[in-house]
Every structure is written in C-alpha cells, then in structure tokens.
Design a protein around this motif. Structure first.
Motif, mmCIF file in Angstrom:
data_model
loop_
_atom_site.group_PDB
_atom_site.id
_atom_site.type_symbol
_atom_site.label_atom_id
_atom_site.label_comp_id
_atom_site.label_asym_id
_atom_site.label_seq_id
_atom_site.Cartn_x
_atom_site.Cartn_y
_atom_site.Cartn_z
ATOM 1 N N LEU A 169 58.107 -18.429 -33.338
ATOM 2 C CA LEU A 169 57.400 -19.419 -32.527
ATOM 3 C C LEU A 169 56.239 -20.046 -33.291
ATOM 4 C CD1 LEU A 169 57.284 -17.611 -29.056
ATOM 5 C CD2 LEU A 169 58.942 -19.285 -29.878
ATOM 6 N N ARG A 170 55.670 -19.301 -34.240
ATOM 7 C CA ARG A 170 54.536 -19.827 -35.005
ATOM 8 C C ARG A 170 54.922 -21.054 -35.818
ATOM 9 N NH1 ARG A 170 53.633 -14.733 -38.818
ATOM 10 N NH2 ARG A 170 54.246 -13.727 -36.866
ATOM 11 N N HIS A 171 56.194 -21.169 -36.176
ATOM 12 C CA HIS A 171 56.633 -22.319 -36.956
ATOM 13 C C HIS A 171 56.743 -23.569 -36.077
ATOM 14 C CE1 HIS A 171 57.187 -19.414 -40.023
ATOM 15 N NE2 HIS A 171 58.308 -18.900 -39.541
ATOM 16 N N ASP A 172 56.941 -23.396 -34.768
ATOM 17 C CA ASP A 172 56.965 -24.537 -33.860
ATOM 18 C C ASP A 172 55.557 -24.968 -33.455
ATOM 19 O OD1 ASP A 172 59.628 -22.896 -33.304
ATOM 20 O OD2 ASP A 172 60.037 -24.973 -32.768
ATOM 21 N N HIS A 173 54.676 -24.003 -33.244
ATOM 22 C CA HIS A 173 53.295 -24.324 -32.879
ATOM 23 C C HIS A 173 52.398 -23.179 -33.339
ATOM 24 C CE1 HIS A 173 49.797 -25.652 -30.574
ATOM 25 N NE2 HIS A 173 50.431 -26.790 -30.389
ATOM 26 N N LEU A 207 60.049 -21.578 -24.539
ATOM 27 C CA LEU A 207 58.740 -20.989 -24.796
ATOM 28 C C LEU A 207 57.780 -21.949 -25.492
ATOM 29 C CD1 LEU A 207 59.829 -17.425 -25.991
ATOM 30 C CD2 LEU A 207 59.005 -18.098 -23.733
ATOM 31 N N THR A 208 58.292 -22.994 -26.109
ATOM 32 C CA THR A 208 57.425 -23.896 -26.880
ATOM 33 C C THR A 208 57.270 -25.274 -26.255
ATOM 34 O OG1 THR A 208 59.333 -24.551 -28.231
ATOM 35 C CG2 THR A 208 57.984 -22.743 -29.039
ATOM 36 N N ALA A 209 58.083 -25.624 -25.254
ATOM 37 C CA ALA A 209 58.009 -26.962 -24.665
ATOM 38 C C ALA A 209 56.879 -27.029 -23.642
ATOM 39 C CB ALA A 209 59.338 -27.320 -23.990
ATOM 40 N N GLY A 210 56.195 -28.181 -23.626
ATOM 41 C CA GLY A 210 55.170 -28.422 -22.614
ATOM 42 C C GLY A 210 53.983 -27.497 -22.705
ATOM 43 N N LEU A 211 53.415 -27.317 -23.893
ATOM 44 C CA LEU A 211 52.245 -26.454 -24.038
ATOM 45 C C LEU A 211 51.014 -27.120 -23.421
ATOM 46 C CD1 LEU A 211 52.680 -25.155 -27.690
ATOM 47 C CD2 LEU A 211 53.425 -24.110 -25.557
ATOM 48 N N PRO A 212 50.022 -26.337 -23.001
ATOM 49 C CA PRO A 212 48.815 -26.924 -22.403
ATOM 50 C C PRO A 212 48.116 -27.878 -23.372
ATOM 51 C CG PRO A 212 48.905 -24.561 -22.006
ATOM 52 C CD PRO A 212 50.005 -24.868 -22.976
ATOM 53 N N ALA A 213 47.531 -28.927 -22.811
ATOM 54 C CA ALA A 213 46.863 -29.932 -23.652
ATOM 55 C C ALA A 213 45.662 -29.338 -24.379
ATOM 56 C CB ALA A 213 46.428 -31.125 -22.794
ATOM 57 N N GLY A 214 44.991 -28.393 -23.761
ATOM 58 C CA GLY A 214 43.821 -27.784 -24.391
ATOM 59 C C GLY A 214 44.140 -26.664 -25.348
ATOM 60 N N GLY A 215 45.401 -26.383 -25.602
ATOM 61 C CA GLY A 215 45.784 -25.309 -26.502
ATOM 62 C C GLY A 215 46.049 -24.008 -25.753
ATOM 63 N N VAL A 216 46.610 -23.061 -26.451
ATOM 64 C CA VAL A 216 46.923 -21.749 -25.889
ATOM 65 C C VAL A 216 45.831 -20.776 -26.295
ATOM 66 C CG1 VAL A 216 48.595 -19.854 -25.860
ATOM 67 C CG2 VAL A 216 49.397 -22.217 -25.975
#
Length: 303
Positions: A169-173, A207-216
């Motif tokens: 997942l780190r490679h996606d975000h 797990l990677t789509a639609g992440l919060p705008a302010g970050g995780v």
C-alpha cells in the motif's frame, strides 16, 4: 547463487530492507540515500544533495531521476522560500524512512522526536570505561551475519497474499506505510476478503481509493477500519452453464416396465417408445423388430 558475507565492525551504515528492496527506487537513488545517511552532520550540511551526488558520479539526468524517485517515495522533502535579499533558498531533508509532508515538517523544525530517532532512556547519562563495549557493538562484532529483524512469514497462502497487499500500500500512497508486524496483525482481516472472492488488485483498490483530503493520521487504524466496514458479503455459488441447461429425468408414459428418460422439449415418451408407436401404426398395429439404427437412437435418447 552463493554468498559470503562478514558483518563489518566499523565504518558501516545500517540500511533498512525497505530501502534496499524498494521496487520504485533505482540503484542511483538507493546509493545516494545510503551515502548521505553515512555522513557526519558537518559533511551533510557543507554540501547540497546535488554536490553529494556529483561526488558519487551521479550527474545530470541520472541525478534528477534519482531525486524525483526519492521525492515520490517520501524519502526526500524540500522547502523553497525567498530570503531577505530576494534570493531563493532551498532546504532539503533526506530521511531513511518514508515521511509524510507533516512528519517531515516536524522533523525539520525539531518539534518532537524524529521518526528515525528513539526516545532517550530515563535517567542521567552513563559513563563508559576504557575497553568496555556496548551490547550493540559486541553483538555485531561476534555474529558473522546480522540477526533477522522480521518474523517468519505465514504458511497460509491467503494470509501471505494478504500481507503482501498490505505491505504494498505504501507504493500507492505514502500515508499508508505499514511495518511488517503491523501488516501481520491486519493480515487475518485482509485474508477474509480473499476468501470471499475478492482479488488482490480489488482489495488494494478498496484500501487506497478515496483517502481523506487531510491525509491519513494512522495507517494501521485507517486500514483496520476499512477492512472491517467495507467487508463484502459472501458470494453465493453460481450454477454452471451446463447444469442450468441440462433438463432432469422424467418417467416415460409409454408401455412396458417403468423407465425414465431425459426430455429435449415437452415430450412425455422416450425416443424408443415413440419409434415403436410410429412403427406399429404404420403396419396395422403389428410390432416389428426395430432396425439397428432406431435401437441405437433409443439407447442414446435414454442415456
């Protein structure tokens, strides 16, 4: 292949497996990162990252490519502002772990401990007598190979596949950076998705789509929440096309002993009875022996 390795006792740099085995970093980016991590604070501050790269022979497009890969992977962060005299100033931070923009900003200003530095031990500083060695140095000196840092991977193929998805997942975000032990804790919940028919690619996308705008803020908490809340229902087994199109057996309404056949349409008599009826009607009701072709057709119809 064969390997012969002797752990160095001095003049070495500890390298994380996440850096050495990173699939998105090329060799120039990895060598530059490890080279800078092994320098003293005075040597790091005396030159820019480009000057350090030039000393390694990494110049031009190769340096720009390595710098871009380090930035995309979260290892390199830069801030640029205009000074009092109008000159632009660039400050760079190169870390040996992936950092978000917020984490890099805190490490830059020294607000709290850096992710790469452990909190100091409670109590005053101890003294070191001449000839003594710390346990860390003694361990590295006596062992021929560094001890393993990660536990053994799970034997279950679905658990292992789920763990690989979580670590990727780190490679996606960069905000979804999970350690090996963290991914192993969440692998059970992720493997349930695979058991319910979800592919590894679809699990990664969920797990990677639609992440919060302010970050995780917490990668572990965020991934655990999605694994539980978005868990799909179990898929009902679908009948195969051959089973759906093949009709069942029915009892023949013709004369003789009771027997069954598989109809093609809406017929109520098997093929043999229909042939016998047609043959008897054509010769005044007398039953004649069936030709071998008709008998073969009847046997096929009964099968």
């Amino acid at each position: 292949m064969l390997r012969h390795a002797i752990a160095p006792t001095r003049r070495y740099t500890k390298a994380s497996h996440d850096v050495v085995r990173h699939q998105c970093l090329n060799s120039d980016a990895k060598i530059l990162l490890l080279y800078v991590q092994g320098l003293s604070e005075a040597d790091v501050s005396a030159r820019s990252l480009g000057e350090h790269a030039a000393r390694l022979g990494i110049k031009g497009r190769a340096y720009q490519r390595a710098k871009q890969l380090l930035t995309d992977s979260g290892y390199l962060h830069a801030w640029r502002w205009q000074g009092d005299r109008g000159r632009w100033v660039t400050e760079q931070l190169l870390a040996n772990v992936t950092l978000t923009g917020e984490e890099a900003g805190r490490a830059r200003v020294g607000d709290g401990p850096s992710p790469t530095v452990q909190a100091p031990t409670v109590g005053g500083p101890g003294t070191r007598e001449p000839g003594d060695s710390y346990p860390e140095e003694q361990r590295e000196k006596n062992l021929p190979h560094p001890p393993p840092e990660d536990p053994e991977p799970p034997a279950d193929t679905q658990l292992a596949a789920a763990e690989r998805v979580l670590l990727s997942l780190r490679h996606d975000h960069r905000d979804l950076l999970l350690g090996v032990r963290e991914a192993r804790v969440l692998a059970g919940s992720a493997a349930e998705w695979l058991r319910r028919g979800v592919s590894a690619a679809d699990l990664r996308k969920a797990l990677t789509a639609g992440l919060p705008a302010g970050g995780v803020r917490s990668a572990v908490g965020f991934v655990r929440h999605r694994l539980v809340q978005k868990l799909p229902d179990r898929a009902e087994p679908m009948p195969s096309p051959g089973d759906a199109a093949r009709p069942g057996l029915v009892t023949c309404a013709g004369p003789g002993a009771e027997h069954v056949f598989r109809p093609v349409g809406a017929e109520t008599r098997c093929g043999r009875c229909r042939v016998q009826e047609a043959s008897g009607a054509g010769d005044g009701g007398r039953t004649q022996p069936l030709p071998w072709r008709h008998r073969l057709a009847c046997d096929r119809a009964r099968a």
